[in-house]
Design a protein around this motif. Structure first.
Motif, PDB file in Angstrom:
ATOM      1  N   ILE A  91       0.831  -1.212   0.000  1.00 41.29           N
ATOM      2  CA  ILE A  91       0.000   0.000   0.000  1.00 41.29           C
ATOM      3  C   ILE A  91       0.868   1.266   0.000  1.00 41.29           C
ATOM      4  CG2 ILE A  91      -2.039  -1.079   1.004  1.00 41.29           C
ATOM      5  CD1 ILE A  91      -1.115   0.180   3.722  1.00 41.29           C
ATOM      6  N   GLU A  92       2.012   1.161  -0.701  1.00 44.55           N
ATOM      7  CA  GLU A  92       2.916   2.302  -0.848  1.00 44.55           C
ATOM      8  C   GLU A  92       3.257   2.891   0.523  1.00 44.55           C
ATOM      9  OE1 GLU A  92       1.760   4.668  -4.340  1.00 44.55           O
ATOM     10  OE2 GLU A  92       0.425   3.017  -4.860  1.00 44.55           O
ATOM     11  N   ARG A  93       2.965   4.179   0.764  1.00 42.33           N
ATOM     12  CA  ARG A  93       3.264   4.709   2.099  1.00 42.33           C
ATOM     13  C   ARG A  93       1.986   5.003   2.889  1.00 42.33           C
ATOM     14  NH1 ARG A  93       5.250   9.198   5.098  1.00 42.33           N
ATOM     15  NH2 ARG A  93       6.839   8.448   6.572  1.00 42.33           N
ATOM     16  N   GLY A  94       0.882   4.384   2.457  1.00 38.18           N
ATOM     17  CA  GLY A  94      -0.338   4.512   3.238  1.00 38.18           C
ATOM     18  C   GLY A  94      -1.281   5.586   2.751  1.00 38.18           C
ATOM     19  N   TYR A  95      -0.970   6.223   1.605  1.00 38.79           N
ATOM     20  CA  TYR A  95      -1.890   7.185   0.975  1.00 38.79           C
ATOM     21  C   TYR A  95      -2.265   8.362   1.871  1.00 38.79           C
ATOM     22  CZ  TYR A  95      -2.082   3.048  -1.888  1.00 38.79           C
ATOM     23  OH  TYR A  95      -1.713   1.960  -2.639  1.00 38.79           O
ATOM     24  N   GLY A  96      -1.349   8.729   2.750  1.00 39.77           N
ATOM     25  CA  GLY A  96      -1.596   9.881   3.613  1.00 39.77           C
ATOM     26  C   GLY A  96      -2.545   9.616   4.759  1.00 39.77           C
ATOM     27  N   LEU A  97      -2.970   8.383   4.926  1.00 36.01           N
ATOM     28  CA  LEU A  97      -3.886   8.049   6.018  1.00 36.01           C
ATOM     29  C   LEU A  97      -3.135   7.951   7.338  1.00 36.01           C
ATOM     30  CD1 LEU A  97      -5.873   5.188   4.224  1.00 36.01           C
ATOM     31  CD2 LEU A  97      -6.664   7.532   4.632  1.00 36.01           C
ATOM     32  N   PRO A  98      -3.785   8.272   8.451  1.00 35.86           N
ATOM     33  CA  PRO A  98      -3.135   8.084   9.753  1.00 35.86           C
ATOM     34  C   PRO A  98      -2.969   6.599  10.044  1.00 35.86           C
ATOM     35  CG  PRO A  98      -5.416   8.768  10.040  1.00 35.86           C
ATOM     36  CD  PRO A  98      -5.133   8.861   8.570  1.00 35.86           C
ATOM     37  N   PRO A  99      -2.008   6.234  10.889  1.00 36.84           N
ATOM     38  CA  PRO A  99      -1.720   4.824  11.149  1.00 36.84           C
ATOM     39  C   PRO A  99      -2.940   3.986  11.530  1.00 36.84           C
ATOM     40  CG  PRO A  99       0.036   6.162  12.035  1.00 36.84           C
ATOM     41  CD  PRO A  99      -1.025   7.114  11.571  1.00 36.84           C
ATOM     42  N   GLY A 100      -3.785   4.501  12.409  1.00 37.71           N
ATOM     43  CA  GLY A 100      -4.953   3.737  12.815  1.00 37.71           C
ATOM     44  C   GLY A 100      -5.894   3.454  11.670  1.00 37.71           C
ATOM     45  N   ARG A 101      -6.044   4.411  10.781  1.00 34.71           N
ATOM     46  CA  ARG A 101      -6.936   4.227   9.634  1.00 34.71           C
ATOM     47  C   ARG A 101      -6.317   3.262   8.631  1.00 34.71           C
ATOM     48  NH1 ARG A 101     -11.611   2.996   8.142  1.00 34.71           N
ATOM     49  NH2 ARG A 101     -12.389   3.957   6.236  1.00 34.71           N
ATOM     50  N   ILE A 102      -5.002   3.312   8.454  1.00 33.40           N
ATOM     51  CA  ILE A 102      -4.330   2.343   7.584  1.00 33.40           C
ATOM     52  C   ILE A 102      -4.648   0.927   8.056  1.00 33.40           C
ATOM     53  CG2 ILE A 102      -2.061   1.388   6.984  1.00 33.40           C
ATOM     54  CD1 ILE A 102      -1.013   4.272   6.936  1.00 33.40           C
ATOM     55  N   VAL A 103      -4.524   0.698   9.339  1.00 35.07           N
ATOM     56  CA  VAL A 103      -4.802  -0.629   9.900  1.00 35.07           C
ATOM     57  C   VAL A 103      -6.260  -1.010   9.672  1.00 35.07           C
ATOM     58  CG1 VAL A 103      -4.955  -1.951  12.047  1.00 35.07           C
ATOM     59  CG2 VAL A 103      -2.940  -0.532  11.585  1.00 35.07           C
ATOM     60  N   GLU A 104      -7.168  -0.088   9.925  1.00 34.27           N
ATOM     61  CA  GLU A 104      -8.593  -0.377   9.725  1.00 34.27           C
ATOM     62  C   GLU A 104      -8.869  -0.776   8.279  1.00 34.27           C
ATOM     63  OE1 GLU A 104     -10.751   3.082  10.865  1.00 34.27           O
ATOM     64  OE2 GLU A 104     -10.340   2.855  13.009  1.00 34.27           O
ATOM     65  N   ARG A 105      -8.313  -0.020   7.329  1.00 29.92           N
ATOM     66  CA  ARG A 105      -8.584  -0.304   5.921  1.00 29.92           C
ATOM     67  C   ARG A 105      -8.008  -1.667   5.513  1.00 29.92           C
ATOM     68  NH1 ARG A 105     -10.293   3.971   2.636  1.00 29.92           N
ATOM     69  NH2 ARG A 105     -10.838   2.230   1.265  1.00 29.92           N
ATOM     70  N   LEU A 106      -6.833  -1.998   5.997  1.00 25.66           N
ATOM     71  CA  LEU A 106      -6.229  -3.292   5.678  1.00 25.66           C
ATOM     72  C   LEU A 106      -7.049  -4.439   6.258  1.00 25.66           C
ATOM     73  CD1 LEU A 106      -2.492  -2.380   6.245  1.00 25.66           C
ATOM     74  CD2 LEU A 106      -3.444  -3.210   4.087  1.00 25.66           C
ATOM     75  N   LEU A 107      -7.490  -4.295   7.496  1.00 22.88           N
ATOM     76  CA  LEU A 107      -8.282  -5.351   8.120  1.00 22.88           C
ATOM     77  C   LEU A 107      -9.646  -5.485   7.453  1.00 22.88           C
ATOM     78  CD1 LEU A 107      -7.364  -4.779  11.871  1.00 22.88           C
ATOM     79  CD2 LEU A 107      -6.502  -6.562  10.346  1.00 22.88           C
ATOM     80  N   GLU A 108     -10.230  -4.363   7.067  1.00 22.37           N
ATOM     81  CA  GLU A 108     -11.511  -4.408   6.344  1.00 22.37           C
ATOM     82  C   GLU A 108     -11.354  -5.161   5.021  1.00 22.37           C
ATOM     83  OE1 GLU A 108     -12.442  -0.301   5.939  1.00 22.37           O
ATOM     84  OE2 GLU A 108     -13.154  -0.067   8.009  1.00 22.37           O
ATOM     85  N   ALA A 109     -10.189  -5.006   4.386  1.00 24.97           N
ATOM     86  CA  ALA A 109      -9.929  -5.692   3.120  1.00 24.97           C
ATOM     87  C   ALA A 109      -9.584  -7.162   3.323  1.00 24.97           C
ATOM     88  CB  ALA A 109      -8.798  -4.999   2.370  1.00 24.97           C
ATOM     89  N   GLY A 110      -9.257  -7.531   4.547  1.00 27.97           N
ATOM     90  CA  GLY A 110      -8.916  -8.920   4.845  1.00 27.97           C
ATOM     91  C   GLY A 110      -7.446  -9.245   4.707  1.00 27.97           C
TER      92      GLY A 110
END
Length: 247
Positions: A91-110
């Motif tokens: 996911i490159e460098r996380g698309y400017g999302l904060p760390p907590g949101r990066i984790v949420e998006r990854l877990l939502e994607a599985g």
């Protein structure tokens, strides 16, 4: 279509695949760019997959590095749903999302893990700043993701890329990264990095470079391909198109 495994089970399986590997037997993670390619790799017997941001971007009609976050996470989710093996996502460098949101998006994607790189817009982040970022992601993940820290020292204008990669790798491992990825490191430097670091080293395999087994013999414990497999598949489709056109 297969049913994706539980994400918690996926990260445990992915972690286990990194451990206890003999020299010359690295964990080889093909890079699917869509659900169909993921199914082909899984059916071939690969135990886990690693999506490449370049390959996914091309499959969506974007240049590398220009995929909107929503499209990238949606593509990862489609790949995860298509297979039963763990999937780690670039996911490159996380698309400017904060760390907590990066984790949420990854877990939502599985996803069971992720690559996070230490440069953006052609510039490398200060190593301490990147280590803080990685630490925040690891803390937010609470063991639910395996973080692979990509190190771009060999891609940028760094006077001594080996020394820089070693220093960054140590910082990133202290921050909680479970694997480090000095992308583009030559075989001789892979040997040094693997010898000096306790953290598993991820090496990039390319068409004109050392084979996965050679990289494994040098000490790499994990092999990925970036967008290289998608490029090879596209070349095959291009040849097919020429044949159909009779050219």
């Amino acid at each position: 279509m297969s049913t994706a495994a539980d994400p918690g089970d996926g990260v445990s399986r992915l972690r286990a695949l990194h451990r206890g590997r003999d020299a010359g037997d690295p964990l080889v993670l093909p890079g699917p760019w869509d659900a169909a390619s993921a199914q082909i790799f899984a059916e071939a017997g690969f135990e886990a997959l690693a999506t490449p941001s370049h390959g996914v971007a091309a499959s969506l009609g974007h240049a590398d590095g220009e995929t909107p976050a929503d499209e990238m996470f949606a593509a990862v989710a489609r790949i995860v749903r298509a297979v039963e093996v763990p999937v780690t996502a670039d996911i490159e460098r996380g698309y400017g999302l904060p760390p907590g949101r990066i984790v949420e998006r990854l877990l939502e994607a599985g996803a069971a893990g992720c690559n996070l790189e230490d440069s953006e817009g052609g510039e490398m982040a200060a190593p301490e700043r990147q280590a803080e970022f990685l630490s925040a992601v690891v803390t937010a993940a609470r063991g639910r993701l395996l973080v692979n820290a990509r190190i771009d020292s060999y891609l940028r204008d760094v006077p001594d890329p080996l020394a820089d990669a070693l220093a960054r790798a140590r910082l990133y491992a202290e921050a909680g990264a479970e694997c480090v990825y000095p992308i583009g490191a030559p075989l001789a430097d892979i040997r040094v990095l693997a010898r000096e670091l306790e953290t598993p080293v991820n090496a990039l395999a390319t068409v004109d470079g050392p084979a996965p087994r050679e990289l494994g013999a040098a000490g790499a414990r994990r092999i990925t391909f970036g967008g290289g497999l998608m490029v090879r598949a596209s070349a095959a489709v291009r040849d097919m198109a020429r044949e159909l056109r009779g050219t």
